[in-house]
Design a protein around this motif. Structure first.
Motif, PDB file in Angstrom:
ATOM      1  N   ALA A 304       0.835  -1.207   0.000  1.00 45.55           N
ATOM      2  CA  ALA A 304       0.000   0.000   0.000  1.00 45.55           C
ATOM      3  C   ALA A 304       0.863   1.247   0.000  1.00 45.55           C
ATOM      4  O   ALA A 304       0.553   2.240  -0.672  1.00 45.55           O
ATOM      5  N   GLU A 305       1.980   1.213   0.725  1.00 45.31           N
ATOM      6  CA  GLU A 305       2.864   2.367   0.826  1.00 45.31           C
ATOM      7  C   GLU A 305       3.505   2.712  -0.512  1.00 45.31           C
ATOM      8  O   GLU A 305       3.733   3.889  -0.815  1.00 45.31           O
ATOM      9  N   ILE A 306       3.795   1.699  -1.332  1.00 49.44           N
ATOM     10  CA  ILE A 306       4.434   1.975  -2.626  1.00 49.44           C
ATOM     11  C   ILE A 306       3.409   2.136  -3.747  1.00 49.44           C
ATOM     12  O   ILE A 306       3.776   2.335  -4.901  1.00 49.44           O
ATOM     13  N   GLY A 307       2.114   2.054  -3.414  1.00 52.92           N
ATOM     14  CA  GLY A 307       1.079   2.282  -4.414  1.00 52.92           C
ATOM     15  C   GLY A 307       0.708   1.073  -5.231  1.00 52.92           C
ATOM     16  O   GLY A 307       0.247   1.215  -6.375  1.00 52.92           O
ATOM     17  N   ALA A 308       0.877  -0.129  -4.669  1.00 56.36           N
ATOM     18  CA  ALA A 308       0.591  -1.354  -5.420  1.00 56.36           C
ATOM     19  C   ALA A 308      -0.663  -2.069  -4.919  1.00 56.36           C
ATOM     20  O   ALA A 308      -0.873  -3.244  -5.255  1.00 56.36           O
ATOM     21  N   SER A 309      -1.489  -1.390  -4.141  1.00 58.44           N
ATOM     22  CA  SER A 309      -2.670  -2.045  -3.564  1.00 58.44           C
ATOM     23  C   SER A 309      -3.650  -2.538  -4.614  1.00 58.44           C
ATOM     24  O   SER A 309      -4.345  -3.537  -4.407  1.00 58.44           O
ATOM     25  N   ALA A 310      -3.735  -1.818  -5.736  1.00 58.36           N
ATOM     26  CA  ALA A 310      -4.755  -2.145  -6.735  1.00 58.36           C
ATOM     27  C   ALA A 310      -4.310  -3.232  -7.714  1.00 58.36           C
ATOM     28  O   ALA A 310      -5.106  -3.658  -8.552  1.00 58.36           O
ATOM     29  N   VAL A 311      -3.055  -3.681  -7.619  1.00 59.60           N
ATOM     30  CA  VAL A 311      -2.572  -4.697  -8.556  1.00 59.60           C
ATOM     31  C   VAL A 311      -3.187  -6.047  -8.174  1.00 59.60           C
ATOM     32  O   VAL A 311      -3.177  -6.424  -7.002  1.00 59.60           O
ATOM     33  N   PRO A 312      -3.744  -6.795  -9.140  1.00 63.05           N
ATOM     34  CA  PRO A 312      -4.297  -8.124  -8.837  1.00 63.05           C
ATOM     35  C   PRO A 312      -3.269  -9.005  -8.136  1.00 63.05           C
ATOM     36  O   PRO A 312      -2.071  -8.947  -8.437  1.00 63.05           O
ATOM     37  N   ARG A 313      -3.758  -9.815  -7.193  1.00 63.93           N
ATOM     38  CA  ARG A 313      -2.859 -10.548  -6.322  1.00 63.93           C
ATOM     39  C   ARG A 313      -3.269 -12.007  -6.210  1.00 63.93           C
ATOM     40  O   ARG A 313      -4.449 -12.328  -6.182  1.00 63.93           O
ATOM     41  N   LEU A 314      -2.259 -12.870  -6.139  1.00 62.21           N
ATOM     42  CA  LEU A 314      -2.466 -14.305  -5.936  1.00 62.21           C
ATOM     43  C   LEU A 314      -1.658 -14.727  -4.718  1.00 62.21           C
ATOM     44  O   LEU A 314      -0.451 -14.477  -4.656  1.00 62.21           O
ATOM     45  N   LEU A 315      -2.311 -15.347  -3.747  1.00 60.82           N
ATOM     46  CA  LEU A 315      -1.625 -15.778  -2.534  1.00 60.82           C
ATOM     47  C   LEU A 315      -1.078 -17.191  -2.720  1.00 60.82           C
ATOM     48  O   LEU A 315      -1.807 -18.102  -3.123  1.00 60.82           O
ATOM     49  N   VAL A 316       0.194 -17.365  -2.422  1.00 64.08           N
ATOM     50  CA  VAL A 316       0.850 -18.671  -2.501  1.00 64.08           C
ATOM     51  C   VAL A 316       1.334 -19.049  -1.111  1.00 64.08           C
ATOM     52  O   VAL A 316       2.145 -18.334  -0.509  1.00 64.08           O
ATOM     53  N   LEU A 317       0.830 -20.149  -0.587  1.00 59.54           N
ATOM     54  CA  LEU A 317       1.296 -20.679   0.690  1.00 59.54           C
ATOM     55  C   LEU A 317       2.428 -21.663   0.415  1.00 59.54           C
ATOM     56  O   LEU A 317       2.202 -22.773  -0.041  1.00 59.54           O
ATOM     57  N   ASN A 318       3.646 -21.224   0.700  1.00 62.54           N
ATOM     58  CA  ASN A 318       4.842 -22.011   0.415  1.00 62.54           C
ATOM     59  C   ASN A 318       5.258 -22.810   1.661  1.00 62.54           C
ATOM     60  O   ASN A 318       4.741 -22.604   2.748  1.00 62.54           O
ATOM     61  N   LYS A 319       6.181 -23.738   1.465  1.00 63.41           N
ATOM     62  CA  LYS A 319       6.757 -24.565   2.535  1.00 63.41           C
ATOM     63  C   LYS A 319       5.723 -25.502   3.161  1.00 63.41           C
ATOM     64  O   LYS A 319       5.763 -25.764   4.372  1.00 63.41           O
ATOM     65  N   ILE A 320       4.805 -26.031   2.351  1.00 61.65           N
ATOM     66  CA  ILE A 320       3.817 -26.956   2.903  1.00 61.65           C
ATOM     67  C   ILE A 320       4.454 -28.271   3.316  1.00 61.65           C
ATOM     68  O   ILE A 320       3.858 -29.058   4.061  1.00 61.65           O
ATOM     69  N   ASP A 321       5.701 -28.513   2.856  1.00 62.42           N
ATOM     70  CA  ASP A 321       6.403 -29.724   3.277  1.00 62.42           C
ATOM     71  C   ASP A 321       6.762 -29.683   4.756  1.00 62.42           C
ATOM     72  O   ASP A 321       7.101 -30.712   5.346  1.00 62.42           O
ATOM     73  N   ARG A 322       6.646 -28.506   5.374  1.00 64.62           N
ATOM     74  CA  ARG A 322       7.005 -28.363   6.785  1.00 64.62           C
ATOM     75  C   ARG A 322       5.806 -28.437   7.722  1.00 64.62           C
ATOM     76  O   ARG A 322       5.992 -28.550   8.932  1.00 64.62           O
ATOM     77  N   ASN A 323       4.602 -28.304   7.181  1.00 66.68           N
ATOM     78  CA  ASN A 323       3.451 -28.320   8.093  1.00 66.68           C
ATOM     79  C   ASN A 323       2.348 -29.291   7.681  1.00 66.68           C
ATOM     80  O   ASN A 323       1.271 -29.294   8.285  1.00 66.68           O
ATOM     81  N   GLY A 324       2.592 -30.092   6.649  1.00 64.74           N
ATOM     82  CA  GLY A 324       1.658 -31.156   6.311  1.00 64.74           C
ATOM     83  C   GLY A 324       0.458 -30.749   5.484  1.00 64.74           C
ATOM     84  O   GLY A 324      -0.450 -31.572   5.273  1.00 64.74           O
ATOM     85  N   LEU A 325       0.412 -29.512   4.982  1.00 61.07           N
ATOM     86  CA  LEU A 325      -0.687 -29.117   4.105  1.00 61.07           C
ATOM     87  C   LEU A 325      -0.593 -29.881   2.791  1.00 61.07           C
ATOM     88  O   LEU A 325       0.490 -30.193   2.303  1.00 61.07           O
TER      89      LEU A 325
END
Length: 383
Positions: A304-325
């Motif tokens: 938000a501070e750099i003005g990128a709030s409006a850019v479409p976003r995709l959330l990636v949950l990484n490191k699932i090998d560490r928590n069993g997801l």
């Protein structure tokens, strides 16, 4: 300005709890920052206060405890997990008899060690100088006026402090001019990509969330990827060919952290322009971290501070090998992929990310256009 650590420094870490939550996670993060700077943490001094002490940040009793711990541990450095005012830093150094470093100076030191490219070095130096300019009153013992002219004709000249301020201001202007030129070069490169109609993706996220590992997995770029904070600072862009989408330009950006110094955010704005002008932000989060949600919020603040709030976003949950997801994707409204679960280290679930990139690239040319980033965040949270 902060000198680079020799790797032989022993330090005592100080963290005070003023309430508000996140105290334990923040103190653990300080330990990681210290290790990244090549400093050995010998002890941690904790405490609770309602508010910082105006003179020493910590109370007189806590200052005595810190001094005693420094002597017992043979440490030569006191590192605070907080931002200190110039007066507080000066008073603490007098009371403790050793250098005092606050959180901002520590992060600046790490950035100075890690910057490799010309642009990265310029950005870090600018941030250091702007930070130092606020602290020129600290520790000066040579503030007598320098005489101008010769002999008895010489009048009272500038104080050393005024000379230093003028030299810093001159250097800051030079560095900002350099960054302006480098920024214009990036704009030319960006326009060239736009003419080539390449779909642009920027990897963003908290430091050590695995962005560079994921970047290497996707592009085979060989970027530095280490299990430490701020392993790499310089933005790297590579092309990735995806079936049904063609060439995609993927950029790996600098990682974020809570309380990221504003001078660094401003200095790295040219680099972070890659995120501002991207068609899609891939927000990489550490799925195995207990502070995952707080880290996601911190990244959103910087975006938000750099003005990128409006850019479409995709959330990636990484490191699932560490928590069993389980690897996979979560879809939301209109069957759009909102979240991907994967392990960049093992490659599990990365095909889901490639599918998400293909669909996002296709949506850019569709009548509906790409999803609004706020809608994506809301739907991902609900998922």
């Amino acid at each position: 300005m902060v000198e680079r650590s020799s790797g032989r420094d022993n330090a005592v870490l100080i963290g005070l709890d003023f309430g508000g939550g996140g105290y334990v996670e923040s103190l653990e993060e300080l330990g990681q920052l210290v290790a990244s700077a090549g400093i050995r943490a010998r002890a941690v001094v904790r405490g609770r206060r309602d508010r910082p002490d105006p003179a020493h940040f910590a109370g007189s009793g806590k200052v005595e405890e810190i001094k005693r711990t420094l002597l017992e541990q043979g440490a030569s450095l006191a590192i605070f997990n907080h931002d200190l005012s110039p007066a507080q830093e000066r008073n603490l150094e007098k009371a403790l008899g050793c250098p005092v470093v606050d959180r901002t100076r520590l992060i600046l030191n790490i950035f100075a060690q890690r910057a490799k490219s010309h642009e990265g070095k310029v950005q870090v130096e600018l941030a250091q100088l702007e930070h130092a300019a606020t602290r020129l009153v600290r520790g000066w013992t040579h503030l007598e006026r320098q005489r101008g002219g010769k002999g008895f004709l010489g009048g009272m000249g500038e104080t050393q402090l005024e000379v230093d301020r003028r030299l810093i201001a001159k250097r800051v202007k030079l560095l900002k001019d350099k960054l302006g030129k480098l920024g214009r070069r990036r704009q030319v490169q960006r326009r060239a990509r736009e003419r080539g109609r390449a779909f642009t993706v920027s990897l963003v996220g908290y430091t050590n969330a695995g962005k560079s590992t994921l970047f290497n997995t996707l592009t085979h770029a060989g970027a530095i990827a280490e299990d430490r904070l701020f392993a790499t600072l310089d933005t790297t862009t590579r092309r990735l060919y995806l079936p049904e989408a063609g060439n995609v330009a993927i950029s790996d950006t600098v990682g974020f952290i809570r309380d990221l110094p504003h001078t660094l955010v401003a200095a790295f704005r040219a680099t972070l322009d890659e995120a501002i002008h991207a068609d899609l932000l891939v927000h990489v989060a550490d799925a195995a971290s207990d502070a995952r949600e707080a880290q996601i919020v911190e990244v959103d603040k910087v975006l938000a501070e750099i003005g990128a709030s409006a850019v479409p976003r995709l959330l990636v949950l990484n490191k699932i090998d560490r928590n069993g997801l389980e690897p996979g994707v979560d879809r939301g409204e209109y069957d759009r992929i909102l979240r991907v679960r994967l392990s960049a280290k093992t490659g599990s679930g990365v095909d889901g990310l490639r599918r998400a990139l293909i669909e996002a690239a296709a949506s850019r040319t569709s009548p509906a256009g790409p999803p609004n980033s706020m809608d994506v965040q809301r739907q991902a949270a609900e998922a």
